[in-house]
Design an enzyme around this catalytic site. Structure first.
Site, PDB file in Angstrom:
ATOM      1  CE  LYS A   1      -3.909   1.976   2.650  1.00 57.84           C
ATOM      2  NZ  LYS A   1      -4.759   1.753   3.846  1.00 57.84           N
TER       3      LYS A   1
ATOM      4  CB  SER B   1      -8.020   3.655   3.038  1.00 59.61           C
ATOM      5  OG  SER B   1      -7.138   3.072   3.986  1.00 59.61           O
TER       6      SER B   1
ATOM      7  CB  SER C   1      -8.264   0.709   5.933  1.00 60.96           C
ATOM      8  OG  SER C   1      -9.006   1.881   6.113  1.00 60.96           O
TER       9      SER C   1
END
Length: 484
Positions: free
Chosen positions: A85, A160, A184
């Protein structure tokens, strides 16, 4: 290879690489081919990645194969492509956090979790898209465009960590790192039909994870199956002297959990998570899941977590308050681009932040600043922290009553359509209603696929006591097997 190698468990592919039956370069080329198939198609691209250096991927893979040829053991993730990420620092690649204010920024250091992946023989396969600074539940808040759900490209992948979840669900990478502040990792895993693990707060070092809300932020793992996600967790977990919040607690060998089964486990069903507001299809999948655990030998018992109803308001005071402090460093002086039209120091700060931050980030900074301001601190932030303590006490009492794990839905809905909730922040925030409690309490949790509603995946969530990821892995593996 006639079938994708990701159809096999990660540990099998890594063992094949270590034995010389499979090359890391072959695995890298499979991942690169799938990346090209999804991201270079004429239809709207998946947009799961913000940075990928194909030649560097090949270089890393060749290095693994060379170690094998010399008779060395590269490690438990030998040759496995792992995407990261883009709020986790990686040498050689940008770390933008999905924000214009960090566009082009390259970190001078690397996250501990990434260094541990490399030491285990993994091939770092690019940086994945996310809601800006991790603030969102749909990956629509990225400054570089939304990520699409590979199961239905007209729908969101969750957030997210939507890019990380989409990359696994699309078959690009078998493992990814995500981050959690309020769900997330688990929520996008649920919406994409895969597995996402949030460890105990302190189990994985936050060094190199760009801060959103420091008392809540964690790095988690996403994979196609339970044992894959826990293999990656074992690699990255453990005490780190660079992170004062990481715990000096031994990391278990999760392999002991795979065949332990559900017999003897006591599973709690919190009544506050199964109200009439829950989608009927999701409620039905949840019932099938706990019935499957019961048939496999688990005891099922209803329990109460009475302060659950206060979790969302408490979270949306604590997290923005910490964000308003953490994001003060992005001012056009120390990081990223600076607004060229500013004439004074104050204008540099104001214009850079106005142009560089997206709408949702600005909203949360303002919420947090207000909650911390003179005259309001105790009424908002102070009260939210007391509620947080009560939520943690709810979990502690539940486990003290003899429960091994709790079972709940992961998300109140299946993946919703792109744009459907952008104009309604409250509705978007409620996407995390079942996940924020584990973050507030600091306990480990996992989302496991438990079926579908109208062809869209449904995730079931298991939650364990602090530091007991071994029982969490056992229960998750048993659930996965019971539903197979």
């Amino acid at each position: 290879m006639s079938e994708t190698p990701w159809a096999r468990p990660v540990e099998e592919n890594a063992a094949a690489v270590r034995a010389g039956r499979l090359s890391a370069v072959e695995l890298a080329e499979v991942a690169l081919a799938e990346f090209g198939r999804w991201e270079k198609r004429k239809a709207p691209p998946l947009n799961a990645f913000l940075a990928l250096d194909a030649e560097d991927v090949r270089r890393q893979a060749r290095a693994v194969d060379e170690r094998v040829a010399r008779g060395e053991d590269p490690g438990p993730l030998a040759g496995i492509p792992v995407a990261v990420k883009d709020n986790i620092c990686v040498h050689g690649l940008p770390t933008t956090c999905g924000s214009k204010i960090l566009e082009g920024y390259r970190s001078p250091f690397e996250a501990t979790a990434v260094r541990r992946l490399r030491a285990a023989g993994a091939v770092i396969f690019g940086k994945t898209n996310l809601d800006e600074f991790g603030m969102g539940s749909s990956t629509e808040n990225s400054a570089f465009g939304p990520t699409r759900n590979p199961i239905d490209p007209e729908r969101v992948p969750g957030g997210s960590s939507g890019g990380s979840a989409a990359a696994v669900a699309a078959g690009i990478a078998p493992l990814t790192l995500g981050s959690e502040t309020g769900g997330s990792v688990r929520q996008p895993a649920a919406l994409c039909g895969i597995v996402g693990v949030k460890p105990t707060y302190g189990r994985v070092s936050r060094y190199g994870l760009v801060a959103f809300a420091s008392s809540l932020d964690q790095i988690g793992t996403i994979g196609r199956r339970v044992r894959d996600a826990f293999l990656a967790l074992r690699v990255i977990a453990g005490h780190d002297r660079f992170d004062a919040t990481s715990g000096a607690v031994p990391v278990p060998d999760f392999r002991a959990a795979w065949d332990a089964g559900a017999r003897g486990l006591t599973v709690g069903l919190p009544r506050e998570y199964f109200t009439g507001d829950l989608d009927t299809g999701i409620a039905a999948r949840c019932q099938e899941a706990w019935k499957a655990l019961e048939s496999a030998g688990a005891r099922i018992r209803e329990v109460s977590l009475p302060h659950t109803q206060y979790a969302i308001p408490a979270y949306y005071l604590v997290a923005p308050a910490e964000a308003s402090s953490n994001l003060a460093r992005y001012d056009g002086v120390r990081y990223g681009p600076r607004a060229p039209s500013a004439g004074s120091t104050i204008e540099v700060f104001e214009v850079t932040r106005e142009v560089g931050f997206g709408r949702e980030v600005k909203r949360r900074i303002m919420l947090g600043t207000y909650a911390l301001s003179a005259g309001y601190y105790e009424a908002y932030y102070g009260r939210a922290m007391r509620v947080r303590a009560k939520i943690a006490d709810d979990f502690a009492r539940a486990f003290e009553s003899g429960l091994d794990v709790l079972f709940t839905p992961t998300s109140p809905t299946v993946a919703f359509k792109l744009g459907e909730r952008v104009g309604d922040p409250i509705k978007m925030y409620l996407s995390d209603v079942f996940t924020v409690t584990a973050n507030l309490a600091g306990v480990p949790a996992i989302s496991v696929p438990i079926g579908s509603v109208d062809g869209l995946p449904v995730g079931g969530q298991l939650i364990a006591r602090r530091w007991d990821e071994l029982t969490l892995a056992r229960a998750a593996a048993a659930l996965e097997r019971a539903l197979a």
